[in-house]
Design an enzyme around this catalytic site. Structure first.
Site, PDB file in Angstrom:
ATOM      1  N   HIS A 145     -14.388  34.773 -31.293  1.00 17.76           N
ATOM      2  CA  HIS A 145     -13.472  34.432 -29.379  1.00 17.76           C
ATOM      3  C   HIS A 145     -14.413  33.344 -28.706  1.00 17.76           C
ATOM      4  O   HIS A 145     -15.161  34.422 -28.345  1.00 17.76           O
ATOM      5  CB  HIS A 145     -13.177  36.022 -29.621  1.00 17.76           C
ATOM      6  CG  HIS A 145     -11.972  36.189 -30.754  1.00 17.76           C
ATOM      7  ND1 HIS A 145     -11.668  37.740 -30.261  1.00 17.76           N
ATOM      8  CD2 HIS A 145     -11.215  35.668 -31.094  1.00 17.76           C
ATOM      9  CE1 HIS A 145     -11.014  38.174 -31.251  1.00 17.76           C
ATOM     10  NE2 HIS A 145     -10.142  37.132 -32.017  1.00 17.76           N
TER      11      HIS A 145
ATOM     12  N   GLU B  32     -15.655  35.368 -24.930  1.00 20.55           N
ATOM     13  CA  GLU B  32     -16.398  36.882 -25.132  1.00 20.55           C
ATOM     14  C   GLU B  32     -17.941  35.864 -24.967  1.00 20.55           C
ATOM     15  O   GLU B  32     -18.992  36.746 -26.275  1.00 20.55           O
ATOM     16  CB  GLU B  32     -15.809  37.557 -26.561  1.00 20.55           C
ATOM     17  CG  GLU B  32     -14.528  38.168 -26.026  1.00 20.55           C
ATOM     18  CD  GLU B  32     -14.164  38.483 -28.090  1.00 20.55           C
ATOM     19  OE1 GLU B  32     -14.517  38.130 -28.089  1.00 20.55           O
ATOM     20  OE2 GLU B  32     -13.142  38.999 -27.328  1.00 20.55           O
TER      21      GLU B  32
ATOM     22  N   HIS C 282     -18.517  41.558 -29.879  1.00 22.60           N
ATOM     23  CA  HIS C 282     -16.905  40.860 -29.532  1.00 22.60           C
ATOM     24  C   HIS C 282     -17.625  41.508 -27.854  1.00 22.60           C
ATOM     25  O   HIS C 282     -18.044  42.219 -28.007  1.00 22.60           O
ATOM     26  CB  HIS C 282     -16.022  41.371 -30.081  1.00 22.60           C
ATOM     27  CG  HIS C 282     -15.338  40.813 -31.471  1.00 22.60           C
ATOM     28  ND1 HIS C 282     -14.568  39.741 -31.141  1.00 22.60           N
ATOM     29  CD2 HIS C 282     -15.946  41.192 -32.408  1.00 22.60           C
ATOM     30  CE1 HIS C 282     -14.018  39.969 -32.391  1.00 22.60           C
ATOM     31  NE2 HIS C 282     -15.000  39.775 -33.534  1.00 22.60           N
TER      32      HIS C 282
ATOM     33  N   GLU D 202     -17.568  45.770 -30.090  1.00 24.39           N
ATOM     34  CA  GLU D 202     -17.522  45.882 -28.807  1.00 24.39           C
ATOM     35  C   GLU D 202     -17.942  45.692 -26.973  1.00 24.39           C
ATOM     36  O   GLU D 202     -18.761  46.805 -26.988  1.00 24.39           O
ATOM     37  CB  GLU D 202     -16.803  46.518 -27.675  1.00 24.39           C
ATOM     38  CG  GLU D 202     -15.006  45.967 -29.534  1.00 24.39           C
ATOM     39  CD  GLU D 202     -14.830  44.312 -29.109  1.00 24.39           C
ATOM     40  OE1 GLU D 202     -14.876  44.348 -27.957  1.00 24.39           O
ATOM     41  OE2 GLU D 202     -13.579  44.809 -29.662  1.00 24.39           O
TER      42      GLU D 202
END
Length: 427
Positions: free
Chosen positions: A169, A172, A265, A345
């Site tokens: 992504h 990010e 992420h 994350e």
């Protein structure tokens, strides 16, 4: 100003990075339209990042920061939202950049990987090989790194692997800073990295979506695909970086064992660093290559990481799967036989520590230190004697027996632990 949509107007807008020049001293109000997420931590204390060309530093700025629903503008019949904040400038003739998070561009990556290659040639312990995994649809190189211990002719080959991917992504960007901490640590001469590379070879794809990064997309590639939903059946002509990453992992599994997979992420609505894992107690699809080595195997790595890293939240982790996520890297690689497959994350916000009501922004050093703590945890998880792993398994079994953890998630924090590396002399 309005945040641009991605390809074909798909509603995936949640970030910004722009510059302002020739401002006179005074107070200014910025309103950025076009965001699509209905909730944001901007209303709880998150603030924008600012870089000043004069000061040459990043800082957290903004007063009267608020995030609210726009009355009129919609995208694809969805509501849109506005970020509003005020900034007071003291200096004139400055150029400033505002960002959702610290940028890490495709050019930044190429410069960094070149520097890593140069530094690796000047040492005698690890070996770093950089090659092109494939070309993207827009003819950019997608790099893959192999990091292993330098071995003599009589040394046994390592057949155990760790695979790390990042920036599927594009928006990010904080995940790239975490990865930088990991790579800096692995290519250092620290005891942890030397011991880890003695037992494992590490493969890393540092930017899975170069085209999306260059185009300034938040979540999609140049064709509007969310590449973290196509791992199950990637098409080489449409999703080349995912297709070739999947083929790489399959080749490694044919030669030996891919024990860990990490997909890095950034997260916009939760604090801290945390992980998503897969429940090893649940039979999944066609996963047949491995069985759990001990109870709660999938929770051991996050639990140890929470002991080592104060910014990592064990209660924030979940260990389940659902149909809408079955095309993600984490679940596909788990189903194909990687026993410990995680999404890591890192929050765009910051740590909560003991008070979740206090919101602060992470800084660059914290993101990189979190990456280093991931490596220290891998070191503990991969030690032959498994001293810490066995102790943690006993703790997890007790917590499960008392109903404090379950398959879906965790409700207790891991006790903190400060580790000092063993004293050994560098070769």
């Amino acid at each position: 100003m309005t945040s641009e949509t991605t390809w074909k107007g798909k509603a995936a807008c949640q970030w910004y990075y722009f510059s302002v020049a020739s401002l006179k001293p005074g107070k200014y109000c910025f309103n950025i339209l076009g965001f699509v997420k209905p909730a944001s931590l901007y209303n709880s204390g998150l603030r924008p990042y600012l870089y000043s060309k004069k000061a040459k530093i990043w800082s957290v700025v903004g007063n009267e920061v608020c995030y609210f629903k726009h009355r009129v503008v919609k995208k694809k019949n969805l509501d849109t939202f506005v970020l509003s904040f005020q900034v007071e400038f003291q200096a004139s003739k400055d150029v400033v950049f505002f960002a959702y998070c610290f940028p890490f561009t495709y050019c930044d990556l190429q410069s960094y990987l070149g520097a890593l290659e140069d530094a690796s040639r000047r040492q005698n312990f690890h070996e770093l090989k950089r090659r092109t995994l494939c070309e993207t649809l827009q003819k950019r190189r997608c790099d893959v790194l192999k990091i292993k211990k330098k071995r003599g002719p009589d040394d046994e080959k390592v057949r155990k692997y760790i695979v790390i991917t990042c920036r599927v992504h594009p928006g990010e960007t904080n995940s790239s800073w975490v990865l930088k901490g990991i790579l800096d640590f692995l290519t250092s001469n620290k005891t942890y990295s030397r011991e880890l590379l003695s037992n494992y070879s590490v493969f890393c794809v540092p930017m899975l979506n170069p085209d999306g990064v260059v185009q300034g997309n938040y979540r999609c590639d140049s064709n509007g695909y969310d590449l973290n939903r196509v791992w199950k059946n990637p098409v080489e002509s449409l999703h080349p970086t995912i297709y070739h990453s999947k083929m790489l992992i399959r080749k490694l599994m044919a030669k030996g064992e891919v024990e860990f997979f990490f997909d890095l992420h950034g997260h916009s609505r939760k604090q801290n660093m945390f992980a998503y894992g897969c429940p090893t107690s649940k039979k999944m699809g066609y996963r047949v290559k491995s069985v759990p080595k001990y109870p709660h195997e999938e929770k051991v790595f996050p639990y140890i990481l929470a002991k080592i890293c104060t910014e990592f939240s064990f209660p924030g982790c979940t260990f389940n799967t659902c149909k809408k996520k079955e095309g993600t890297a984490r679940i596909v690689n788990y189903n194909e036989g990687v026993p410990l497959s995680y999404t890591i994350e890192a929050s765009f916000v910051g740590p909560s520590y003991d008070d979740a009501s206090v919101i602060t922004n992470f800084d660059l050093i914290q993101y990189q230190e979190m990456g280093m703590q991931v490596c220290k945890t891998l070191y503990e998880c991969t030690q032959p004697k498994q001293t810490m792993v066995n102790a943690v398994v006993r703790e997890l079994v007790l917590l499960a027996a008392t109903g404090q953890i379950n398959t879906a998630g965790c409700v207790v924090a891991a006790p903190s632990l400060n580790l000092e590396p063993p004293e050994t002399k560098a070769p």
